[in-house]
Scaffold this active site. Sequence first.
Site, PDB file in Angstrom:
ATOM      1  N   ASP A 121       0.845  -1.192   0.000  1.00 40.38           N
ATOM      2  CA  ASP A 121       0.000   0.000   0.000  1.00 40.38           C
ATOM      3  C   ASP A 121       0.883   1.246   0.000  1.00 40.38           C
ATOM      4  O   ASP A 121       1.765   1.398   0.857  1.00 40.38           O
ATOM      5  CB  ASP A 121      -0.908  -0.012   1.238  1.00 40.38           C
ATOM      6  N   ASN A 129      -1.720  13.193  -4.465  1.00 36.95           N
ATOM      7  CA  ASN A 129      -2.762  13.656  -5.386  1.00 36.95           C
ATOM      8  C   ASN A 129      -3.185  15.085  -5.072  1.00 36.95           C
ATOM      9  O   ASN A 129      -3.372  15.913  -5.972  1.00 36.95           O
ATOM     10  CB  ASN A 129      -3.978  12.727  -5.316  1.00 36.95           C
ATOM     11  N   HIS A 134      -3.667  14.634  -9.920  1.00 31.27           N
ATOM     12  CA  HIS A 134      -3.829  13.219 -10.268  1.00 31.27           C
ATOM     13  C   HIS A 134      -2.868  12.738 -11.356  1.00 31.27           C
ATOM     14  O   HIS A 134      -2.459  11.565 -11.323  1.00 31.27           O
ATOM     15  CB  HIS A 134      -5.278  12.949 -10.678  1.00 31.27           C
ATOM     16  N   ASP A 138      -0.788   9.409 -10.909  1.00 28.08           N
ATOM     17  CA  ASP A 138      -0.720   8.276 -11.838  1.00 28.08           C
ATOM     18  C   ASP A 138       0.724   7.897 -12.131  1.00 28.08           C
ATOM     19  O   ASP A 138       1.061   6.705 -12.230  1.00 28.08           O
ATOM     20  CB  ASP A 138      -1.446   8.615 -13.140  1.00 28.08           C
ATOM     21  N   GLU A 164      -4.301   2.625  -4.642  1.00 32.54           N
ATOM     22  CA  GLU A 164      -2.855   2.593  -4.413  1.00 32.54           C
ATOM     23  C   GLU A 164      -2.406   1.271  -3.817  1.00 32.54           C
ATOM     24  O   GLU A 164      -1.333   1.183  -3.217  1.00 32.54           O
ATOM     25  CB  GLU A 164      -2.438   3.749  -3.497  1.00 32.54           C
TER      26      GLU A 164
END
Length: 267
Positions: A121, A129, A134, A138, A164
């Site tokens: 994680d 973010n 974003h 990514d 994630e």
Amino acid sequence: MPAQSSILRLILSECMVLICATAFFSGLGAAVFFADFPSAAFSRVLVFAVLLSLVVGALHIGHILIRTTILDTQRRGWKNRAMRDRLTGLLNRQGFRDAWNTKTMAMREDGRTGSMLLIIDADHFKRINDRFGHPIGDQALKAIARTTAGSLRGDDICGRLGGEEFIVAVHGLTQNQGYVIAERIRSAVSRLTVGANGHEARLTVSIGGAFSGGGAGFDALYKAADENCYRSKRGGRNRVTLSPLAAIQRSRYLREPEAEPHLPATV
């Protein structure tokens, strides 16, 4: 695949029967309709009719084989895309489960033991973010995916659960070897940075793992690895928590509260 091969063999067998029947009736028709021809001309007509039937049949079989190959390639491509995460290219949840089942069956046939499942994680991913947007988020996910996959052996399995969260399966090893792999992933990711406009943020991951010497199902390992991932999060993040499945299940059992005694209702 075996079922498809059987169907293809059946189709080709039927085509061969049709080609032989066509050649036979073509020759028979030539014999009936051109019987008045001189013997030399009649022989040429008869050979031409039979050969024409065989050539047309062979072309038809070739067309079937080419079309079958194209359709099979397309089907494989569709299946591969359906089993892959679009952003990272890793296996998605369903693709990972299928790969796990295939690998587990192969291990049983080879008599190998030892399986480890890792839940990975990304730490503080929402902050990335919110801070960078974003698109940078990514990029961070792609970097984590690429680094995780690059830290594994050739036959290990790597996927993205969503968001994630990532998942890794490693087979045919000991618990100490599994810990080395998990720590290698954590260390490699901790050297990654992402950012924009001169500002950067370091990436880290929390990893939870469960190890089984053999015979454990996916669901049991997944639940145990997920619990250990939460322990890594609560313990400060950017760390690995790996335990034998039996120890996790025993600890879970000991934490369960004892059932209260049933008391009869008073009158």
